[in-house]
Design an enzyme around this catalytic site. Structure first.
Site, PDB file in Angstrom:
ATOM      1  N   CYS A  27      -4.028   6.444  11.852  1.00 53.42           N
ATOM      2  CA  CYS A  27      -3.271   6.527  13.103  1.00 53.42           C
ATOM      3  C   CYS A  27      -2.335   7.730  13.144  1.00 53.42           C
ATOM      4  O   CYS A  27      -1.783   8.058  14.196  1.00 53.42           O
ATOM      5  CB  CYS A  27      -2.496   5.242  13.350  1.00 53.42           C
ATOM      6  SG  CYS A  27      -1.182   4.921  12.144  1.00 53.42           S
ATOM      7  N   ARG A  85      -7.081  -2.627   9.484  1.00 49.34           N
ATOM      8  CA  ARG A  85      -6.953  -4.086   9.359  1.00 49.34           C
ATOM      9  C   ARG A  85      -5.483  -4.453   9.236  1.00 49.34           C
ATOM     10  O   ARG A  85      -4.728  -3.836   8.490  1.00 49.34           O
ATOM     11  CB  ARG A  85      -7.716  -4.558   8.126  1.00 49.34           C
ATOM     12  CG  ARG A  85      -7.680  -6.070   7.922  1.00 49.34           C
ATOM     13  CD  ARG A  85      -8.499  -6.423   6.692  1.00 49.34           C
ATOM     14  NE  ARG A  85      -8.463  -7.859   6.434  1.00 49.34           N
ATOM     15  CZ  ARG A  85      -9.077  -8.452   5.413  1.00 49.34           C
ATOM     16  NH1 ARG A  85      -9.777  -7.700   4.572  1.00 49.34           N
ATOM     17  NH2 ARG A  85      -8.998  -9.747   5.241  1.00 49.34           N
ATOM     18  N   THR A 121       0.807  -1.214   0.000  1.00 44.97           N
ATOM     19  CA  THR A 121       0.000   0.000   0.000  1.00 44.97           C
ATOM     20  C   THR A 121       0.842   1.267   0.000  1.00 44.97           C
ATOM     21  O   THR A 121       0.358   2.354  -0.299  1.00 44.97           O
ATOM     22  CB  THR A 121      -0.929   0.048   1.229  1.00 44.97           C
ATOM     23  OG1 THR A 121      -0.139   0.089   2.436  1.00 44.97           O
ATOM     24  CG2 THR A 121      -1.837  -1.174   1.260  1.00 44.97           C
ATOM     25  N   ARG A 169       4.286   6.738   2.862  1.00 43.69           N
ATOM     26  CA  ARG A 169       3.553   7.905   3.322  1.00 43.69           C
ATOM     27  C   ARG A 169       2.778   7.563   4.600  1.00 43.69           C
ATOM     28  O   ARG A 169       2.390   6.405   4.800  1.00 43.69           O
ATOM     29  CB  ARG A 169       2.609   8.421   2.243  1.00 43.69           C
ATOM     30  CG  ARG A 169       1.565   7.415   1.796  1.00 43.69           C
ATOM     31  CD  ARG A 169       0.780   7.921   0.594  1.00 43.69           C
ATOM     32  NE  ARG A 169      -0.319   7.047   0.222  1.00 43.69           N
ATOM     33  CZ  ARG A 169      -0.204   5.956  -0.497  1.00 43.69           C
ATOM     34  NH1 ARG A 169       0.998   5.592  -0.932  1.00 43.69           N
ATOM     35  NH2 ARG A 169      -1.258   5.212  -0.788  1.00 43.69           N
ATOM     36  N   CYS A 221      -2.173   1.121  15.230  1.00 45.83           N
ATOM     37  CA  CYS A 221      -3.121   1.533  14.185  1.00 45.83           C
ATOM     38  C   CYS A 221      -4.358   0.626  14.177  1.00 45.83           C
ATOM     39  O   CYS A 221      -4.239  -0.608  14.197  1.00 45.83           O
ATOM     40  CB  CYS A 221      -2.451   1.490  12.817  1.00 45.83           C
ATOM     41  SG  CYS A 221      -3.530   2.070  11.479  1.00 45.83           S
ATOM     42  N   CYS A 260       0.005   6.993   7.468  1.00 52.42           N
ATOM     43  CA  CYS A 260      -1.385   6.531   7.521  1.00 52.42           C
ATOM     44  C   CYS A 260      -2.299   7.678   7.969  1.00 52.42           C
ATOM     45  O   CYS A 260      -1.969   8.430   8.890  1.00 52.42           O
ATOM     46  CB  CYS A 260      -1.488   5.362   8.500  1.00 52.42           C
ATOM     47  SG  CYS A 260      -3.188   4.817   8.832  1.00 52.42           S
TER      48      CYS A 260
END
Length: 350
Positions: free
Chosen positions: A71, A44, A33, A66, A41, A68
């Protein structure tokens, strides 16, 4: 290696448990991702094989990840108070054509020049000056593509003379700024094709060197590839004129016994050219990891950027990106297909 594995196992267990006691002890990135998170965090949990651990957010960002949005690993972190300042400095350098000095940037950040330099390099992986040079080249390319006057683009990008601009960018562009602006309209590209055990092979050249070596499944697809990539150039199929060069490449594919030493003419950023040169230094029969290449160019945190540069290589074999594998020995990706990468490595290992 065993100790590192044990540490990562403990960190993974922390992620699984979402242990709040270690919320800022490290961050983890998810390579599929491109995002990094706190251990707590609520998103999932990813698959373990896609997770990489970093000591701090700066290392994760330097690797091309990058933060999240759930979180927010950059927020409320007393341990890394300078991250916001570094982001602001990067923004200034990207958008400013007035050649801000180190002292200007340090004063804006409220730090001494030496302290600012160390902090910036820790989080970004290169010095403010190196970052500024890269930004100026990018601005110049963008202005050229806007079809304005080349002279205006030179000064608007922050260069103080045309000589400086041409010297700084011709290697990166792979051609003069005027030809770059015209989409290689004044360039003659000669190419030829042949069938190999690895599928169809295309070799293309300019008057400066090899500009493309591509594998493909069909002859038609490769014809389309060269004409699309150099769509404003004069593209000529030249089987006779390129016979000797093609034979050299075909012999390498058939029985590689030494590095394929060819003069190349490829476009890329300064960073990409650093990576590609490091790839050309890998001896025949050896395999290096993306981490090895990052260390070789003096940017140990830029592993993800190294992988991206490998993926953008357009000159197969001459720039041997097939010799770069993941740290654990897995093959990783390959622009021309993982099966071709496997077969090339097997041939070179003999």
């Amino acid at each position: 290696m065993q100790m590192q594995s044990q540490n990562e196992n403990r960190m993974w267990q922390t992620v699984l448990n979402r242990d709040s006691k270690t919320a800022d002890a490290f961050v983890y990135g998810v390579v599929t991702t491109g995002i990094f998170c706190r251990p707590t965090c609520p998103a999932r949990r990813p698959k373990r094989e896609n997770v990489r651990f970093f000591a701090n957010p700066g290392e994760a960002q330097a690797a091309g990840l990058r933060p999240c949005r759930r979180c927010k690993p950059l927020d409320n972190s007393e341990q890394y108070p300078h991250i916001g300042m570094v982001k602001e400095a990067c923004e200034l350098l990207r958008n400013d054509a007035q050649n801000l000095s180190l002292n200007d940037l340090a004063t804006n950040a409220g730090l001494s020049a030496g302290h600012f330099q160390r902090v910036f390099k820790h989080f970004v992986g290169i010095s403010p000056k190196q970052y500024e040079i890269a930004c100026r080249k990018n601005r110049f390319c963008e202005l050229l593509q806007a079809d304005g006057r080349i002279t205006d683009a030179i000064y608007d990008a922050g260069y103080n003379s045309s000589g400086v601009a041409y010297a700084a960018t011709e290697k990166t562009l792979g051609m003069t700024p005027s030809n770059f602006q015209k989409g290689a309209a004044n360039i003659v590209i000669r190419y030829t094709l042949a069938k190999t055990a690895l599928g169809w092979l295309l070799v293309a050249v300019t008057n400066k060197g090899v500009c493309a070596i591509e594998f493909g499944d069909t002859k038609v697809a490769l014809h389309a590839t060269v004409k699309t990539r150099f769509k404003r150039a004069r593209v000529i199929e030249d089987e006779q004129g390129l016979r000797s060069l093609l034979d050299t490449v075909l012999q390498f594919v058939k029985c590689p016994d030494h590095n394929l030493e060819l003069s190349v003419d490829v476009q890329g950023t300064a960073f990409q050219h650093q990576v590609w040169q490091a790839l050309r230094n890998i001896p025949l029969g050896e395999q290096h990891s993306y981490q090895d290449i990052a260390h070789a160019i003096g940017k140990p945190r830029a592993v993800r950027a190294v992988a991206s540069a490998c993926a953008k290589n357009q000159v197969a074999l001459a720039i041997p990106c097939h010799r770069v594998v993941r740290k654990g020995g897995e093959l990783g990706g390959y622009r021309w297909g993982i099966e071709r990468k496997q077969r090339l490595l097997e041939k070179e290992a003999k």
